[in-house]
Scaffold this motif. Structure first.
Motif, PDB file in Angstrom:
ATOM      1  N   LEU A 199     -22.120 -34.141   7.821  1.00  0.00           N
ATOM      2  CA  LEU A 199     -20.746 -34.253   7.338  1.00  0.00           C
ATOM      3  C   LEU A 199     -20.304 -35.708   7.233  1.00  0.00           C
ATOM      4  N   ALA A 200     -20.666 -36.526   8.236  1.00  0.00           N
ATOM      5  CA  ALA A 200     -20.339 -37.951   8.178  1.00  0.00           C
ATOM      6  C   ALA A 200     -21.048 -38.630   7.020  1.00  0.00           C
ATOM      7  N   GLY A 202     -10.474 -24.896   2.236  1.00  0.00           N
ATOM      8  CA  GLY A 202      -9.322 -25.560   2.841  1.00  0.00           C
ATOM      9  C   GLY A 202      -8.006 -24.920   2.484  1.00  0.00           C
ATOM     10  N   ASN A 203      -7.879 -24.461   1.249  1.00  0.00           N
ATOM     11  CA  ASN A 203      -6.639 -23.794   0.838  1.00  0.00           C
ATOM     12  C   ASN A 203      -6.416 -22.499   1.608  1.00  0.00           C
ATOM     13  N   LYS A 204      -7.463 -21.749   1.836  1.00  0.00           N
ATOM     14  CA  LYS A 204      -7.328 -20.496   2.582  1.00  0.00           C
ATOM     15  C   LYS A 204      -6.947 -20.771   4.041  1.00  0.00           C
ATOM     16  N   ASP A 252     -14.206 -26.011  11.588  1.00  0.00           N
ATOM     17  CA  ASP A 252     -13.434 -26.694  12.635  1.00  0.00           C
ATOM     18  C   ASP A 252     -12.874 -28.024  12.135  1.00  0.00           C
ATOM     19  N   ASN A 253     -13.634 -28.758  11.364  1.00  0.00           N
ATOM     20  CA  ASN A 253     -13.143 -30.022  10.821  1.00  0.00           C
ATOM     21  C   ASN A 253     -12.040 -29.809   9.793  1.00  0.00           C
ATOM     22  N   GLU A 308      -8.142 -31.176   9.800  1.00  0.00           N
ATOM     23  CA  GLU A 308      -7.545 -31.864   8.657  1.00  0.00           C
ATOM     24  C   GLU A 308      -6.215 -31.245   8.264  1.00  0.00           C
ATOM     25  N   VAL A 309      -6.113 -29.921   8.345  1.00  0.00           N
ATOM     26  CA  VAL A 309      -4.846 -29.248   8.028  1.00  0.00           C
ATOM     27  C   VAL A 309      -3.768 -29.633   9.033  1.00  0.00           C
ATOM     28  N   VAL A 310      -4.127 -29.654  10.317  1.00  0.00           N
ATOM     29  CA  VAL A 310      -3.162 -30.067  11.345  1.00  0.00           C
ATOM     30  C   VAL A 310      -2.749 -31.520  11.118  1.00  0.00           C
TER      31      VAL A 310
END
Length: 795
Positions: free
Chosen positions: A38-39, A320-322, A536-537, A541-543
Motif C-alpha cells: 500500500l505504501a 471508499g464511497n460505500k 482498515d486504511n 481516511e474517512v474519519v
C-alpha cells in the motif's frame, strides 16, 4: 550482579523470552507486510499526481555536520563493576552518538571507544529525586520501603543521569554548574535527534513501518501518541516487544528478588537490560529478513501497479464511497459533539509556545548576523569573515545557544496535559520534540541560504563598508524568506498535531460500533487489487476527512487574525526567487577562502581527528586537576579546594608557587621596601628598648635591596607553611632557638629557592643577576645586624 542475571534468567526463562518475542514479532510483521504494498502504491500515485503546494523559499543543506564534532570533554562516569567514578573523555559525533574513551590521547590516536551511547528513548535528569520517581513508577511490582541510604554515592552535586525504561542507565557528574548545564543541553540534543530516527526520504519503508506500528498498537486497544516511537526501526520494534513482555516477566521474577528495596530495584534494572539485549538481537535479525523479502517483491509489485493504476484508483473510490456512507454519519456526530468544541482551545495551546519559539529562532539569527557585521566592520573586512561564517554555520546545531528557543516549545507539555483525560493523550513530549526539530531545520535552512547568497555577492572583493551593506541587504532578504517558511511550517505542524490528538480519540470511540461491519466491505475489492486496497486504511481516511474540514478552518481563521504572524493561505510564493536555484549546492570552505589558510597536504587519521571542528566550545577547566578515579563525595571537593588554595600561594602539584616572576615585580617590592625603611630605622640619640640612650654614631643606611630578602622569605615561608602544615610547628620551634649565625646561613640558602620561581622571566635582567642582588642584600643585612649587636654591648 552477574549472579542475579544467571539466577533469574536461566535456560528455561530465556527460551520463554525467545518464543514470546517470536510470537509478538510475527503479529507485527504481518501488519508490516500488509502495509508495504500500500505504501508503494501511494508513492507511485503521488509521483504521477504530484500536486504543487507551497514551495519553500529557503535552500536546504544536505550534509550540514560533515567532518564536525558536536561536543567533547571529560565526565566522571559511575562504573558499576567496581562502584567507582572514572574520569573519561566523551565525544558527540555528527550522528549524535556519544562515544567515550579512557582519555583524549586515546581518541586522538584513533583507539576504539570503550562504549557508544545511542540516546534514543532516554530521558536526561539532573536530580536523584526525578530518577527515583521514574524507577518507582516503572517498577510498581516491587514493593518495599525506600531506604534512607542513597541509591549511589555522588562525588559532587552536579549530576546528570540518562534513564531508559529498558536499556542501561548512565550516571555522570562534573565539578561545576557551568559544565552541568552545558552537558545537560548536549545530552538533550542527542536525545532529541536520535528519537527522530526514521528516515523521511524513504517514501515506502517509513510510511509502511509507522502505519504498522499504529495498527498493531490499536489491535491491542492502545490509541494515540506513543513516547517510545523513537530511534530506528529495530529499536522501536524492541520497545513494542518489551512493553508487552516485561510485565509478564515481572510477575514471575519480582517475588523472587531478595535484599533491600534499592538492591531489588538495581537487580531488576540489570535483568531488564539483559532481556532487552536479547530482544533487540532477535528483532534485528527478523527485521532484516522481512525487509529483504519485501524489497525482493518490490519490482513485481511495481509492474502490477503502473499498468493498472487507474483501475486500482477507481476500485478504491468505489469501496471508499460505500464505507463513507456507513461511517460518515457516526464520525460527523462524534466530531460535532466531542471534538469541534475543543479545537480552538487546543490550537491556542499549540500556537502560543510554538510561535514564540520560532520568533526566538528568528531573533537569534538576527543577533548573530548583526554581531558578525559589527566584528567585520571593526576588524577590517574579509580576512575575519571566514572565522565568523564558520561559527554561524553551526549555529542551528549549537544546543547551548538554541536552548532558549527550545525552552519555549517545552511549555507545550504542561499546556497539553489537560487534554490527556479528554482525548487520552499519552505523551505531549512527542509534539515538543517534533516542534524543536522543525525549528532547528528552519534555522539551518536560513543559515545555508544566507551563506550561499553572501558567497555569491563577494565576487567583486568589496571594502569593509560595502561588505557590511551587502551583509545587511542579504540578511533582510533571508529574513523575509524565513517568515514565509516559518508560517508554512507552523501551519502544517498545527494541522498534524490536531489530527494526532483527535483522530485516535475518534477511532477509539467508533471502533466498537464499526469494526464488526468493516470485514463485509472486503468483498467489493478485486483479488488482484487486494494488496493495494485495505479496508482498515480506508476507514481511517474517512474519519480523517470528517474532521479535517474543521481543523483546516480553525487554522485558516488563526492566520486571518494574524495572531501569531501567520500568512494567509492565499499568499503562496511559488518559485518567487528562481535565482536561488542557480546557486551551486556545494559546501563552502570559508577559512580557506577568506580566513587563515589551512595546511595543505595529506593528513593521517589522527591529525584529521585533531583538526575536526567542534560545534560547542570546550569547557575551560581553569587549571583544575581531575583525578582518574574517585570513591567518595569529598574527593572532588578536596581537589577544588586545593585549587583555590593554590591560587592563594600554596605549592601544589597542579599549580606552582606564586612568586615574583619578573624584574619589574621585584622592583616594585624594592620601592615599597624603601618607603618602609624610614619607619623601621630609629633616629639618632633615641631611647633603646632597655632605657639607654643610643650614641649619635652613624648607622649605615640600608639599601632598598636589603628589604627584598625578608619580604620574599616571608612570602615563601607562608607558601611553604600552607603546603606542608605538618612541618609548621617544627619550623616555628627552630626559629625561636636559632642563633644569629644560623639565621645568616638560612638567609643565604633561601634565595636559591626564591630564584627557582623566577627563571621564566622575560625581562632584561636574568634570574642569576636577580639572585646575586638578593644575596648581596642579605649579606649587607647581616652586617647591619652585627653593628646593632655591638652597639647594645657597648651601652
Amino acid at each position: 550482579m552477574g549472579d542475579v542475571i544467571s539466577t533469574h534468567l536461566d535456560e528455561n526463562r530465556r527460551q520463554f523470552i525467545t518464543e514470546r518475542t517470536g510470537k509478538i514479532l510475527d503479529e507485527f510483521f504481518q501488519f508490516f507486510e500488509e502495509q508495504y504494498p500500500l505504501a508503494l502504491f501511494n508513492k507511485i500515485r503521488y509521483e504521477v499526481e504530484e500536486n504543487g503546494g507551497p514551495q519553500p523559499q529557503l535552500l536546504q543543506r544536505k550534509a550540514p555536520l560533515k567532518d564536525k564534532v558536536i561536543f567533547s570533554g571529560n565526565l566522571y562516569q559511575y562504573m558499576e563493576i567496581n562502584r567507582k567514578w572514572k574520569n573519561r573523555y566523551f565525544v558527540v559525533h555528527d550522528d549524535y552518538d556519544v562515544a567515550f574513551y579512557d582519555g583524549k590521547m586515546a581518541f586522538d590516536r584513533g583507539a576504539n571507544p570503550k562504549g557508544v551511547i545511542n540516546c534514543a528513548g532516554y530521558k536526561v535528569l539532573k536530580s536523584m529525586d526525578q530518577y527515583l520517581e521514574l524507577i518507582n513508577n516503572s517498577m510498581s511490582g516491587i514493593k518495599g520501603k525506600a531506604s534512607s541510604n542513597p541509591f549511589l554515592k555522588w562525588p559532587t552535586e552536579f549530576r546528570t543521569i540518562l534513564w531508559h525504561p529498558y536499556e542501561h542507565h548512565y550516571y555522570f557528574c562534573v565539578i561545576s554548574e557551568k559544565e552541568q548545564q552545558k552537558w545537560h543541553a548536549v545530552f538533550q540534543d542527542c536525545v532529541r535527534h536520535r528519537n527522530n530516527g526514521l528516515p523521511e526520504d524513504c517514501k515506502v519503508e517509513t510510511p509502511a513501518f509507522t502505519d504498522a506500528v499504529r495498527l498493531y498498537r490499536q489491535s491491542k486497544d492502545q490509541y494515540g501518541t506513543w513516547d517510545m516511537l523513537c530511534g530506528n526501526q529495530e529499536q522501536i520494534i524492541s520497545n513494542l516487544v518489551m512493553e508487552e513482555l516485561l510485565p509478564e516477566l515481572g510477575t514471575a521474577i519480582h517475588p523472587k528478588l531478595k535484599g533491600k528495596f534499592h538492591d531489588r530495584q538495581r537487580a531488576w534494572i540489570l535483568i531488564t537490560e539483559a532481556v532487552h539485549k536479547m530482544v533487540l538481537a532477535q528483532t534485528k535479525v527478523r527485521y532484516e529478513a522481512v525487509l529483504q523479502k519485501c524489497e525482493e517483491a518490490r519490482p513485481g509489485l511495481e509492474s502490477r501497479i503502473r499498468p493498472d493504476m487507474d483501475q486500482i484508483i477507481s476500485s478504491k473510490e468505489h469501496v471508499g464511497n460505500k464505507i463513507r456512507v456507513y461511517v460518515m454519519p457516526k464520525a460527523e456526530a462524534c466530531v460535532r459533539n466531542n471534538v469541534q468544541p475543543y479545537i480552538s482551545s487546543i490550537l491556542d495551546a499549540l500556537m502560543g509556545p510554538t510561535s514564540r519559539g520560532f520568533s526566538e529562532v528568528r531573533d537569534l539569527f538576527f543577533k548573530e548576523i548583526v554581531e558578525m557585521n559589527k566584528n567585520v566592520l571593526n576588524e577590517g573586512g574579509q580576512h575575519k569573515l571566514g572565522e565568523h561564517m564558520e561559527k554561524l554555520n553551526v549555529l542551528p546545531y549549537h544546543p547551548v545557544k538554541m536552548q532558549s528557543c527550545y525552552e519555549h516549545l517545552e511549555q507545550l507539555q504542561p499546556q497539553l496535559e489537560g487534554l490527556q483525560q479528554r482525548f487520552d493523550l499519552s505523551s505531549p513530549a512527542v509534539f515538543v520534540q517534533r516542534g524543536q526539530i522543525l525549528m532547528r531545520e528552519l534555522l539551518d535552512n536560513a543559515v545555508y541560504t544566507f551563506e550561499q547568497l553572501l558567497h555569491q555577492g563577494l565576487g567583486s572583493s568589496p571594502d569593509k563598508e560595502q561588505l557590511c551593506k551587502t551583509i545587511q541587504r542579504i540578511q533582510e532578504r533571508v529574513l523575509k524568506k524565513y517568515d514565509y517558511d516559518s508560517s508554512t511550517v507552523r501551519k502544517k505542524f498545527f494541522r498534524e498535531a490536531l489530527l494526532q490528538i483527535t483522530i485516535p480519540y475518534m477511532l477509539k470511540n467508533l471502533s466498537s460500533s464499526v469494526n464488526t461491519a468493516l470485514p463485509k466491505f472486503q468483498e467489493y475489492i478485486f483479488e488482484d487489487f487486494s494488496k493495494f486496497i485495505l479496508v482498515d486504511n480506508i476507514f481511517e481516511e474517512v474519519v480523517l476527512q470528517s474532521v479535517s474540514k474543521d481543523i483546516m478552518l480553525a487554522v485558516k481563521e488563526a492566520a486571518v487574525q494574524r495572531k501569531h504572524n501567520l500568512f494567509r493561505d492565499s499568499i503562496v510564493l511559488s518559485n518567487s526567487d528562481p535565482n536561488l536555484l542557480l546557486l551551486e549546492d556545494q559546501p563552502i570552505n570559508w577559512n580557506s577562502e577568506f580566513g587563515s589558510q589551512e595546511n595543505s597536504g595529506p593528513d593521517n587519521a589522527a591529525e584529521k581527528r585533531k583538526r575536526m571542528k567542534q560545534v560547542v566550545s570546550m569547557i575551560q577547566d581553569d587549571g583544575i586537576c581531575h583525578p582518574d578515579e574517585v570513591e567518595v563525595m569529598d574527593d572532588l571537593k578536596e581537589v577544588s579546594e586545593e585549587e583555590q588554595d593554590g591560587n592563594n600561594g600554596s605549592s601544589e602539584s597542579c599549580s606552582p608557587v606564586k612568586s615574583p616572576d619578573s624584574v619589574k615585580e621585584i622592583c616594585n617590592l624594592l620601592t615599597i621596601a624603601k618607603i618602609e625603611t624610614t619607619e623601621v630605622l630609629a633616629p639618632a640619640d633615641s631611647a633603646l628598648s632597655n632605657g639607654a640612650v643610643c650614641k649619635s654614631e652613624k648607622v649605615p643606611e640600608r639599601s632598598p635591596a636589603e628589604e627584598v630578602e625578608p619580604k620574599l622569605l616571608q612570602e615563601h615561608k607562608q607558601a611553604s607553611v600552607q603546603s606542608s602544615p605538618s612541618t609548621e610547628k617544627t619550623e616555628v620551634d627552630s626559629t625561636s632557638t636559632v642563633s644569629p649565625p644560623a639565621t645568616h646561613e638560612e638567609n643565604e640558602s633561601r634565595p636559591e629557592k626564591v630564584t627557582l620561581c623566577q627563571q621564566d622571566s622575560n625581562d632584561k635582567e636574568t634570574g642569576e643577576e636577580v639572585s646575586s642582588k638578593i644575596t648581596e642584600a642579605a649579606e649587607d643585612s647581616h652586617e647591619v645586624h652585627q653593628q646593632v649587636q655591638e652597639t647594645k654591648s657597648e651601652s
